[in-house]
Design an enzyme around this catalytic site. Sequence first.
Site, short mmCIF file in Angstrom:
data_model
loop_
_atom_site.label_atom_id
_atom_site.label_comp_id
_atom_site.label_asym_id
_atom_site.label_seq_id
_atom_site.Cartn_x
_atom_site.Cartn_y
_atom_site.Cartn_z
CG HIS A 1 9.99 14.30 40.30
ND1 HIS A 1 9.15 15.29 40.75
CD2 HIS A 1 11.24 14.72 40.61
CE1 HIS A 1 9.86 16.25 41.31
NE2 HIS A 1 11.13 15.93 41.23
CB SER B 1 12.50 18.78 40.90
OG SER B 1 12.29 18.28 42.16
#
Length: 424
Positions: free
Chosen positions: A396, A194
């Site tokens: 994610h 991320s």
Amino acid sequence: MEQYSVKRVLFFFILTLYTLHIVTSRSSIRPNKLVSYSIPEKRLLKKALGYNEDTYLNFTELATKYKYPTEVHTVTTEDGYILSVFRILPKCSEPAKSYPVLLMHGLFDTADLWILAGTKIGLGYVLADNCYDVWAANSRGNHYSRRHVTLDPNKDPEYWNFTFDENGNFDVPATIDYILEKTRSLKLFYIGHSQGTTTYFTMGSLRPDYSNKVTLAVQLAPVAWLKNLNNPLAVLAARNYEIIQTTLESAGFSELFARDHLEHFVIEFLCQMAPRLCELAFTLTTGYKQGTIPLSTIPVAIGHLLSGGSLKNLAHFAQLIKYGKFQRYDEGKKDNLRRYGSPTPPPYNVSRISSPIVLVAGQNDGLSQLRDVAKLASKLPNLVENYIVPISYWSHHNHIWGFTAPDLVFSKILKYFNQFKTEY
Ligand SMILES: *[C@@H]1O[C@H](CO)[C@@H](O)[C@H](O)[C@H]1NC(C)=O
Ligand SMILES: *[C@@H]1O[C@H](CO)[C@@H](O)[C@H](O)[C@H]1NC(C)=O
Ligand SMILES: *[C@@H]1O[C@H](CO)[C@@H](O)[C@H](O)[C@H]1NC(C)=O
């Protein structure tokens, strides 16, 4: 029943203390700090509330519990931030032949992310088992890197004047140089998650020579362009970020979501009591599909996830969403001229990143859209693969905590590391 009412009483007791603390607080910068009580007492409370202890053990304690020897290292950046870097020593018969790997966490996160899912799904452990020398970094302002040679994070708002731009421009380069010197290596492997990928793209654009120090970079859930983000709440907040930023700033919130803040305590508490509610929060923010990460990992992850960062950093992401560009922080016309020599912030030129890169993206990642990843991929001069995990729900955090992460992601990483090691 009885146990729950004890918990409730304790909870409201803390809430009352906290309210009193805010009312009587004269701190100029952090009125939202949870009434400060020492670590052992805080732990006693969490123990009494029945938390899984992995929620509050720190990096070294966790690794020690699971029998992985660690070291704590300290790196000082050229602008004075003092960072902690954790090392997990390789677990193999020939540790002398191990290669260094640098792990970089995401937004408001810490190095804990790489081990909190346990020995099977913790990438930090898996790498050590495969004879890699693991270095898990912490970016400035998080729980482990909340120090500076002259500035006081509790008193000086200047301490919090940074975004992922500074993480990429200062934190990662300083950490890389430190590791290479300690291990007497010329290069290392990099894995980002991320914001830990954003940091890399920032570094590679601003300091292209650092690409020469990286054998291969694997970017999990890559974040650079955020033009196609489709989370309506995030988009709405981003469009109005200036007013939100100004309001929070004037209220003294330069730091957000620290481990000692009440919001951390409350969220952590709710996740312990109702893990499924917590899963729902993941779904709303990232598109996560319930049941694809072990339910026991969710509350533990939350205990480590919200561990501090700057408001300005969030504003920087808001700018990326609002303007649809991957560019440096917009300080306003006058300050842009002073800082960048142009009235608008310059874009990050990711075409300057010469190191080999593998992108690993999910089809259902609310924070990293495939179209934005494709744009990034098209501009990277040394792209090895844009790997889209072949599972429709992949989101994610599936990359790092998912039941099938070892099969679908870690094995890919090990395969590429093995291949590039020989070319190194
Ligand atoms: C982890 O916690 C232990 C015990 O409280 C402490 O001695 C140690 O310094 C902590 N380590 C880090 C890296 O914060
Ligand atoms: C924050 O840092 C930037 C970049 O170093 C600088 O241009 C800016 O003036 C600083 N802002 C404040 C309020 O100190
Ligand atoms: C970006 O970097 C590449 C590679 O160094 C260079 O060829 C190109 O001109 C740069 N683009 C801009 C807009 O500076």
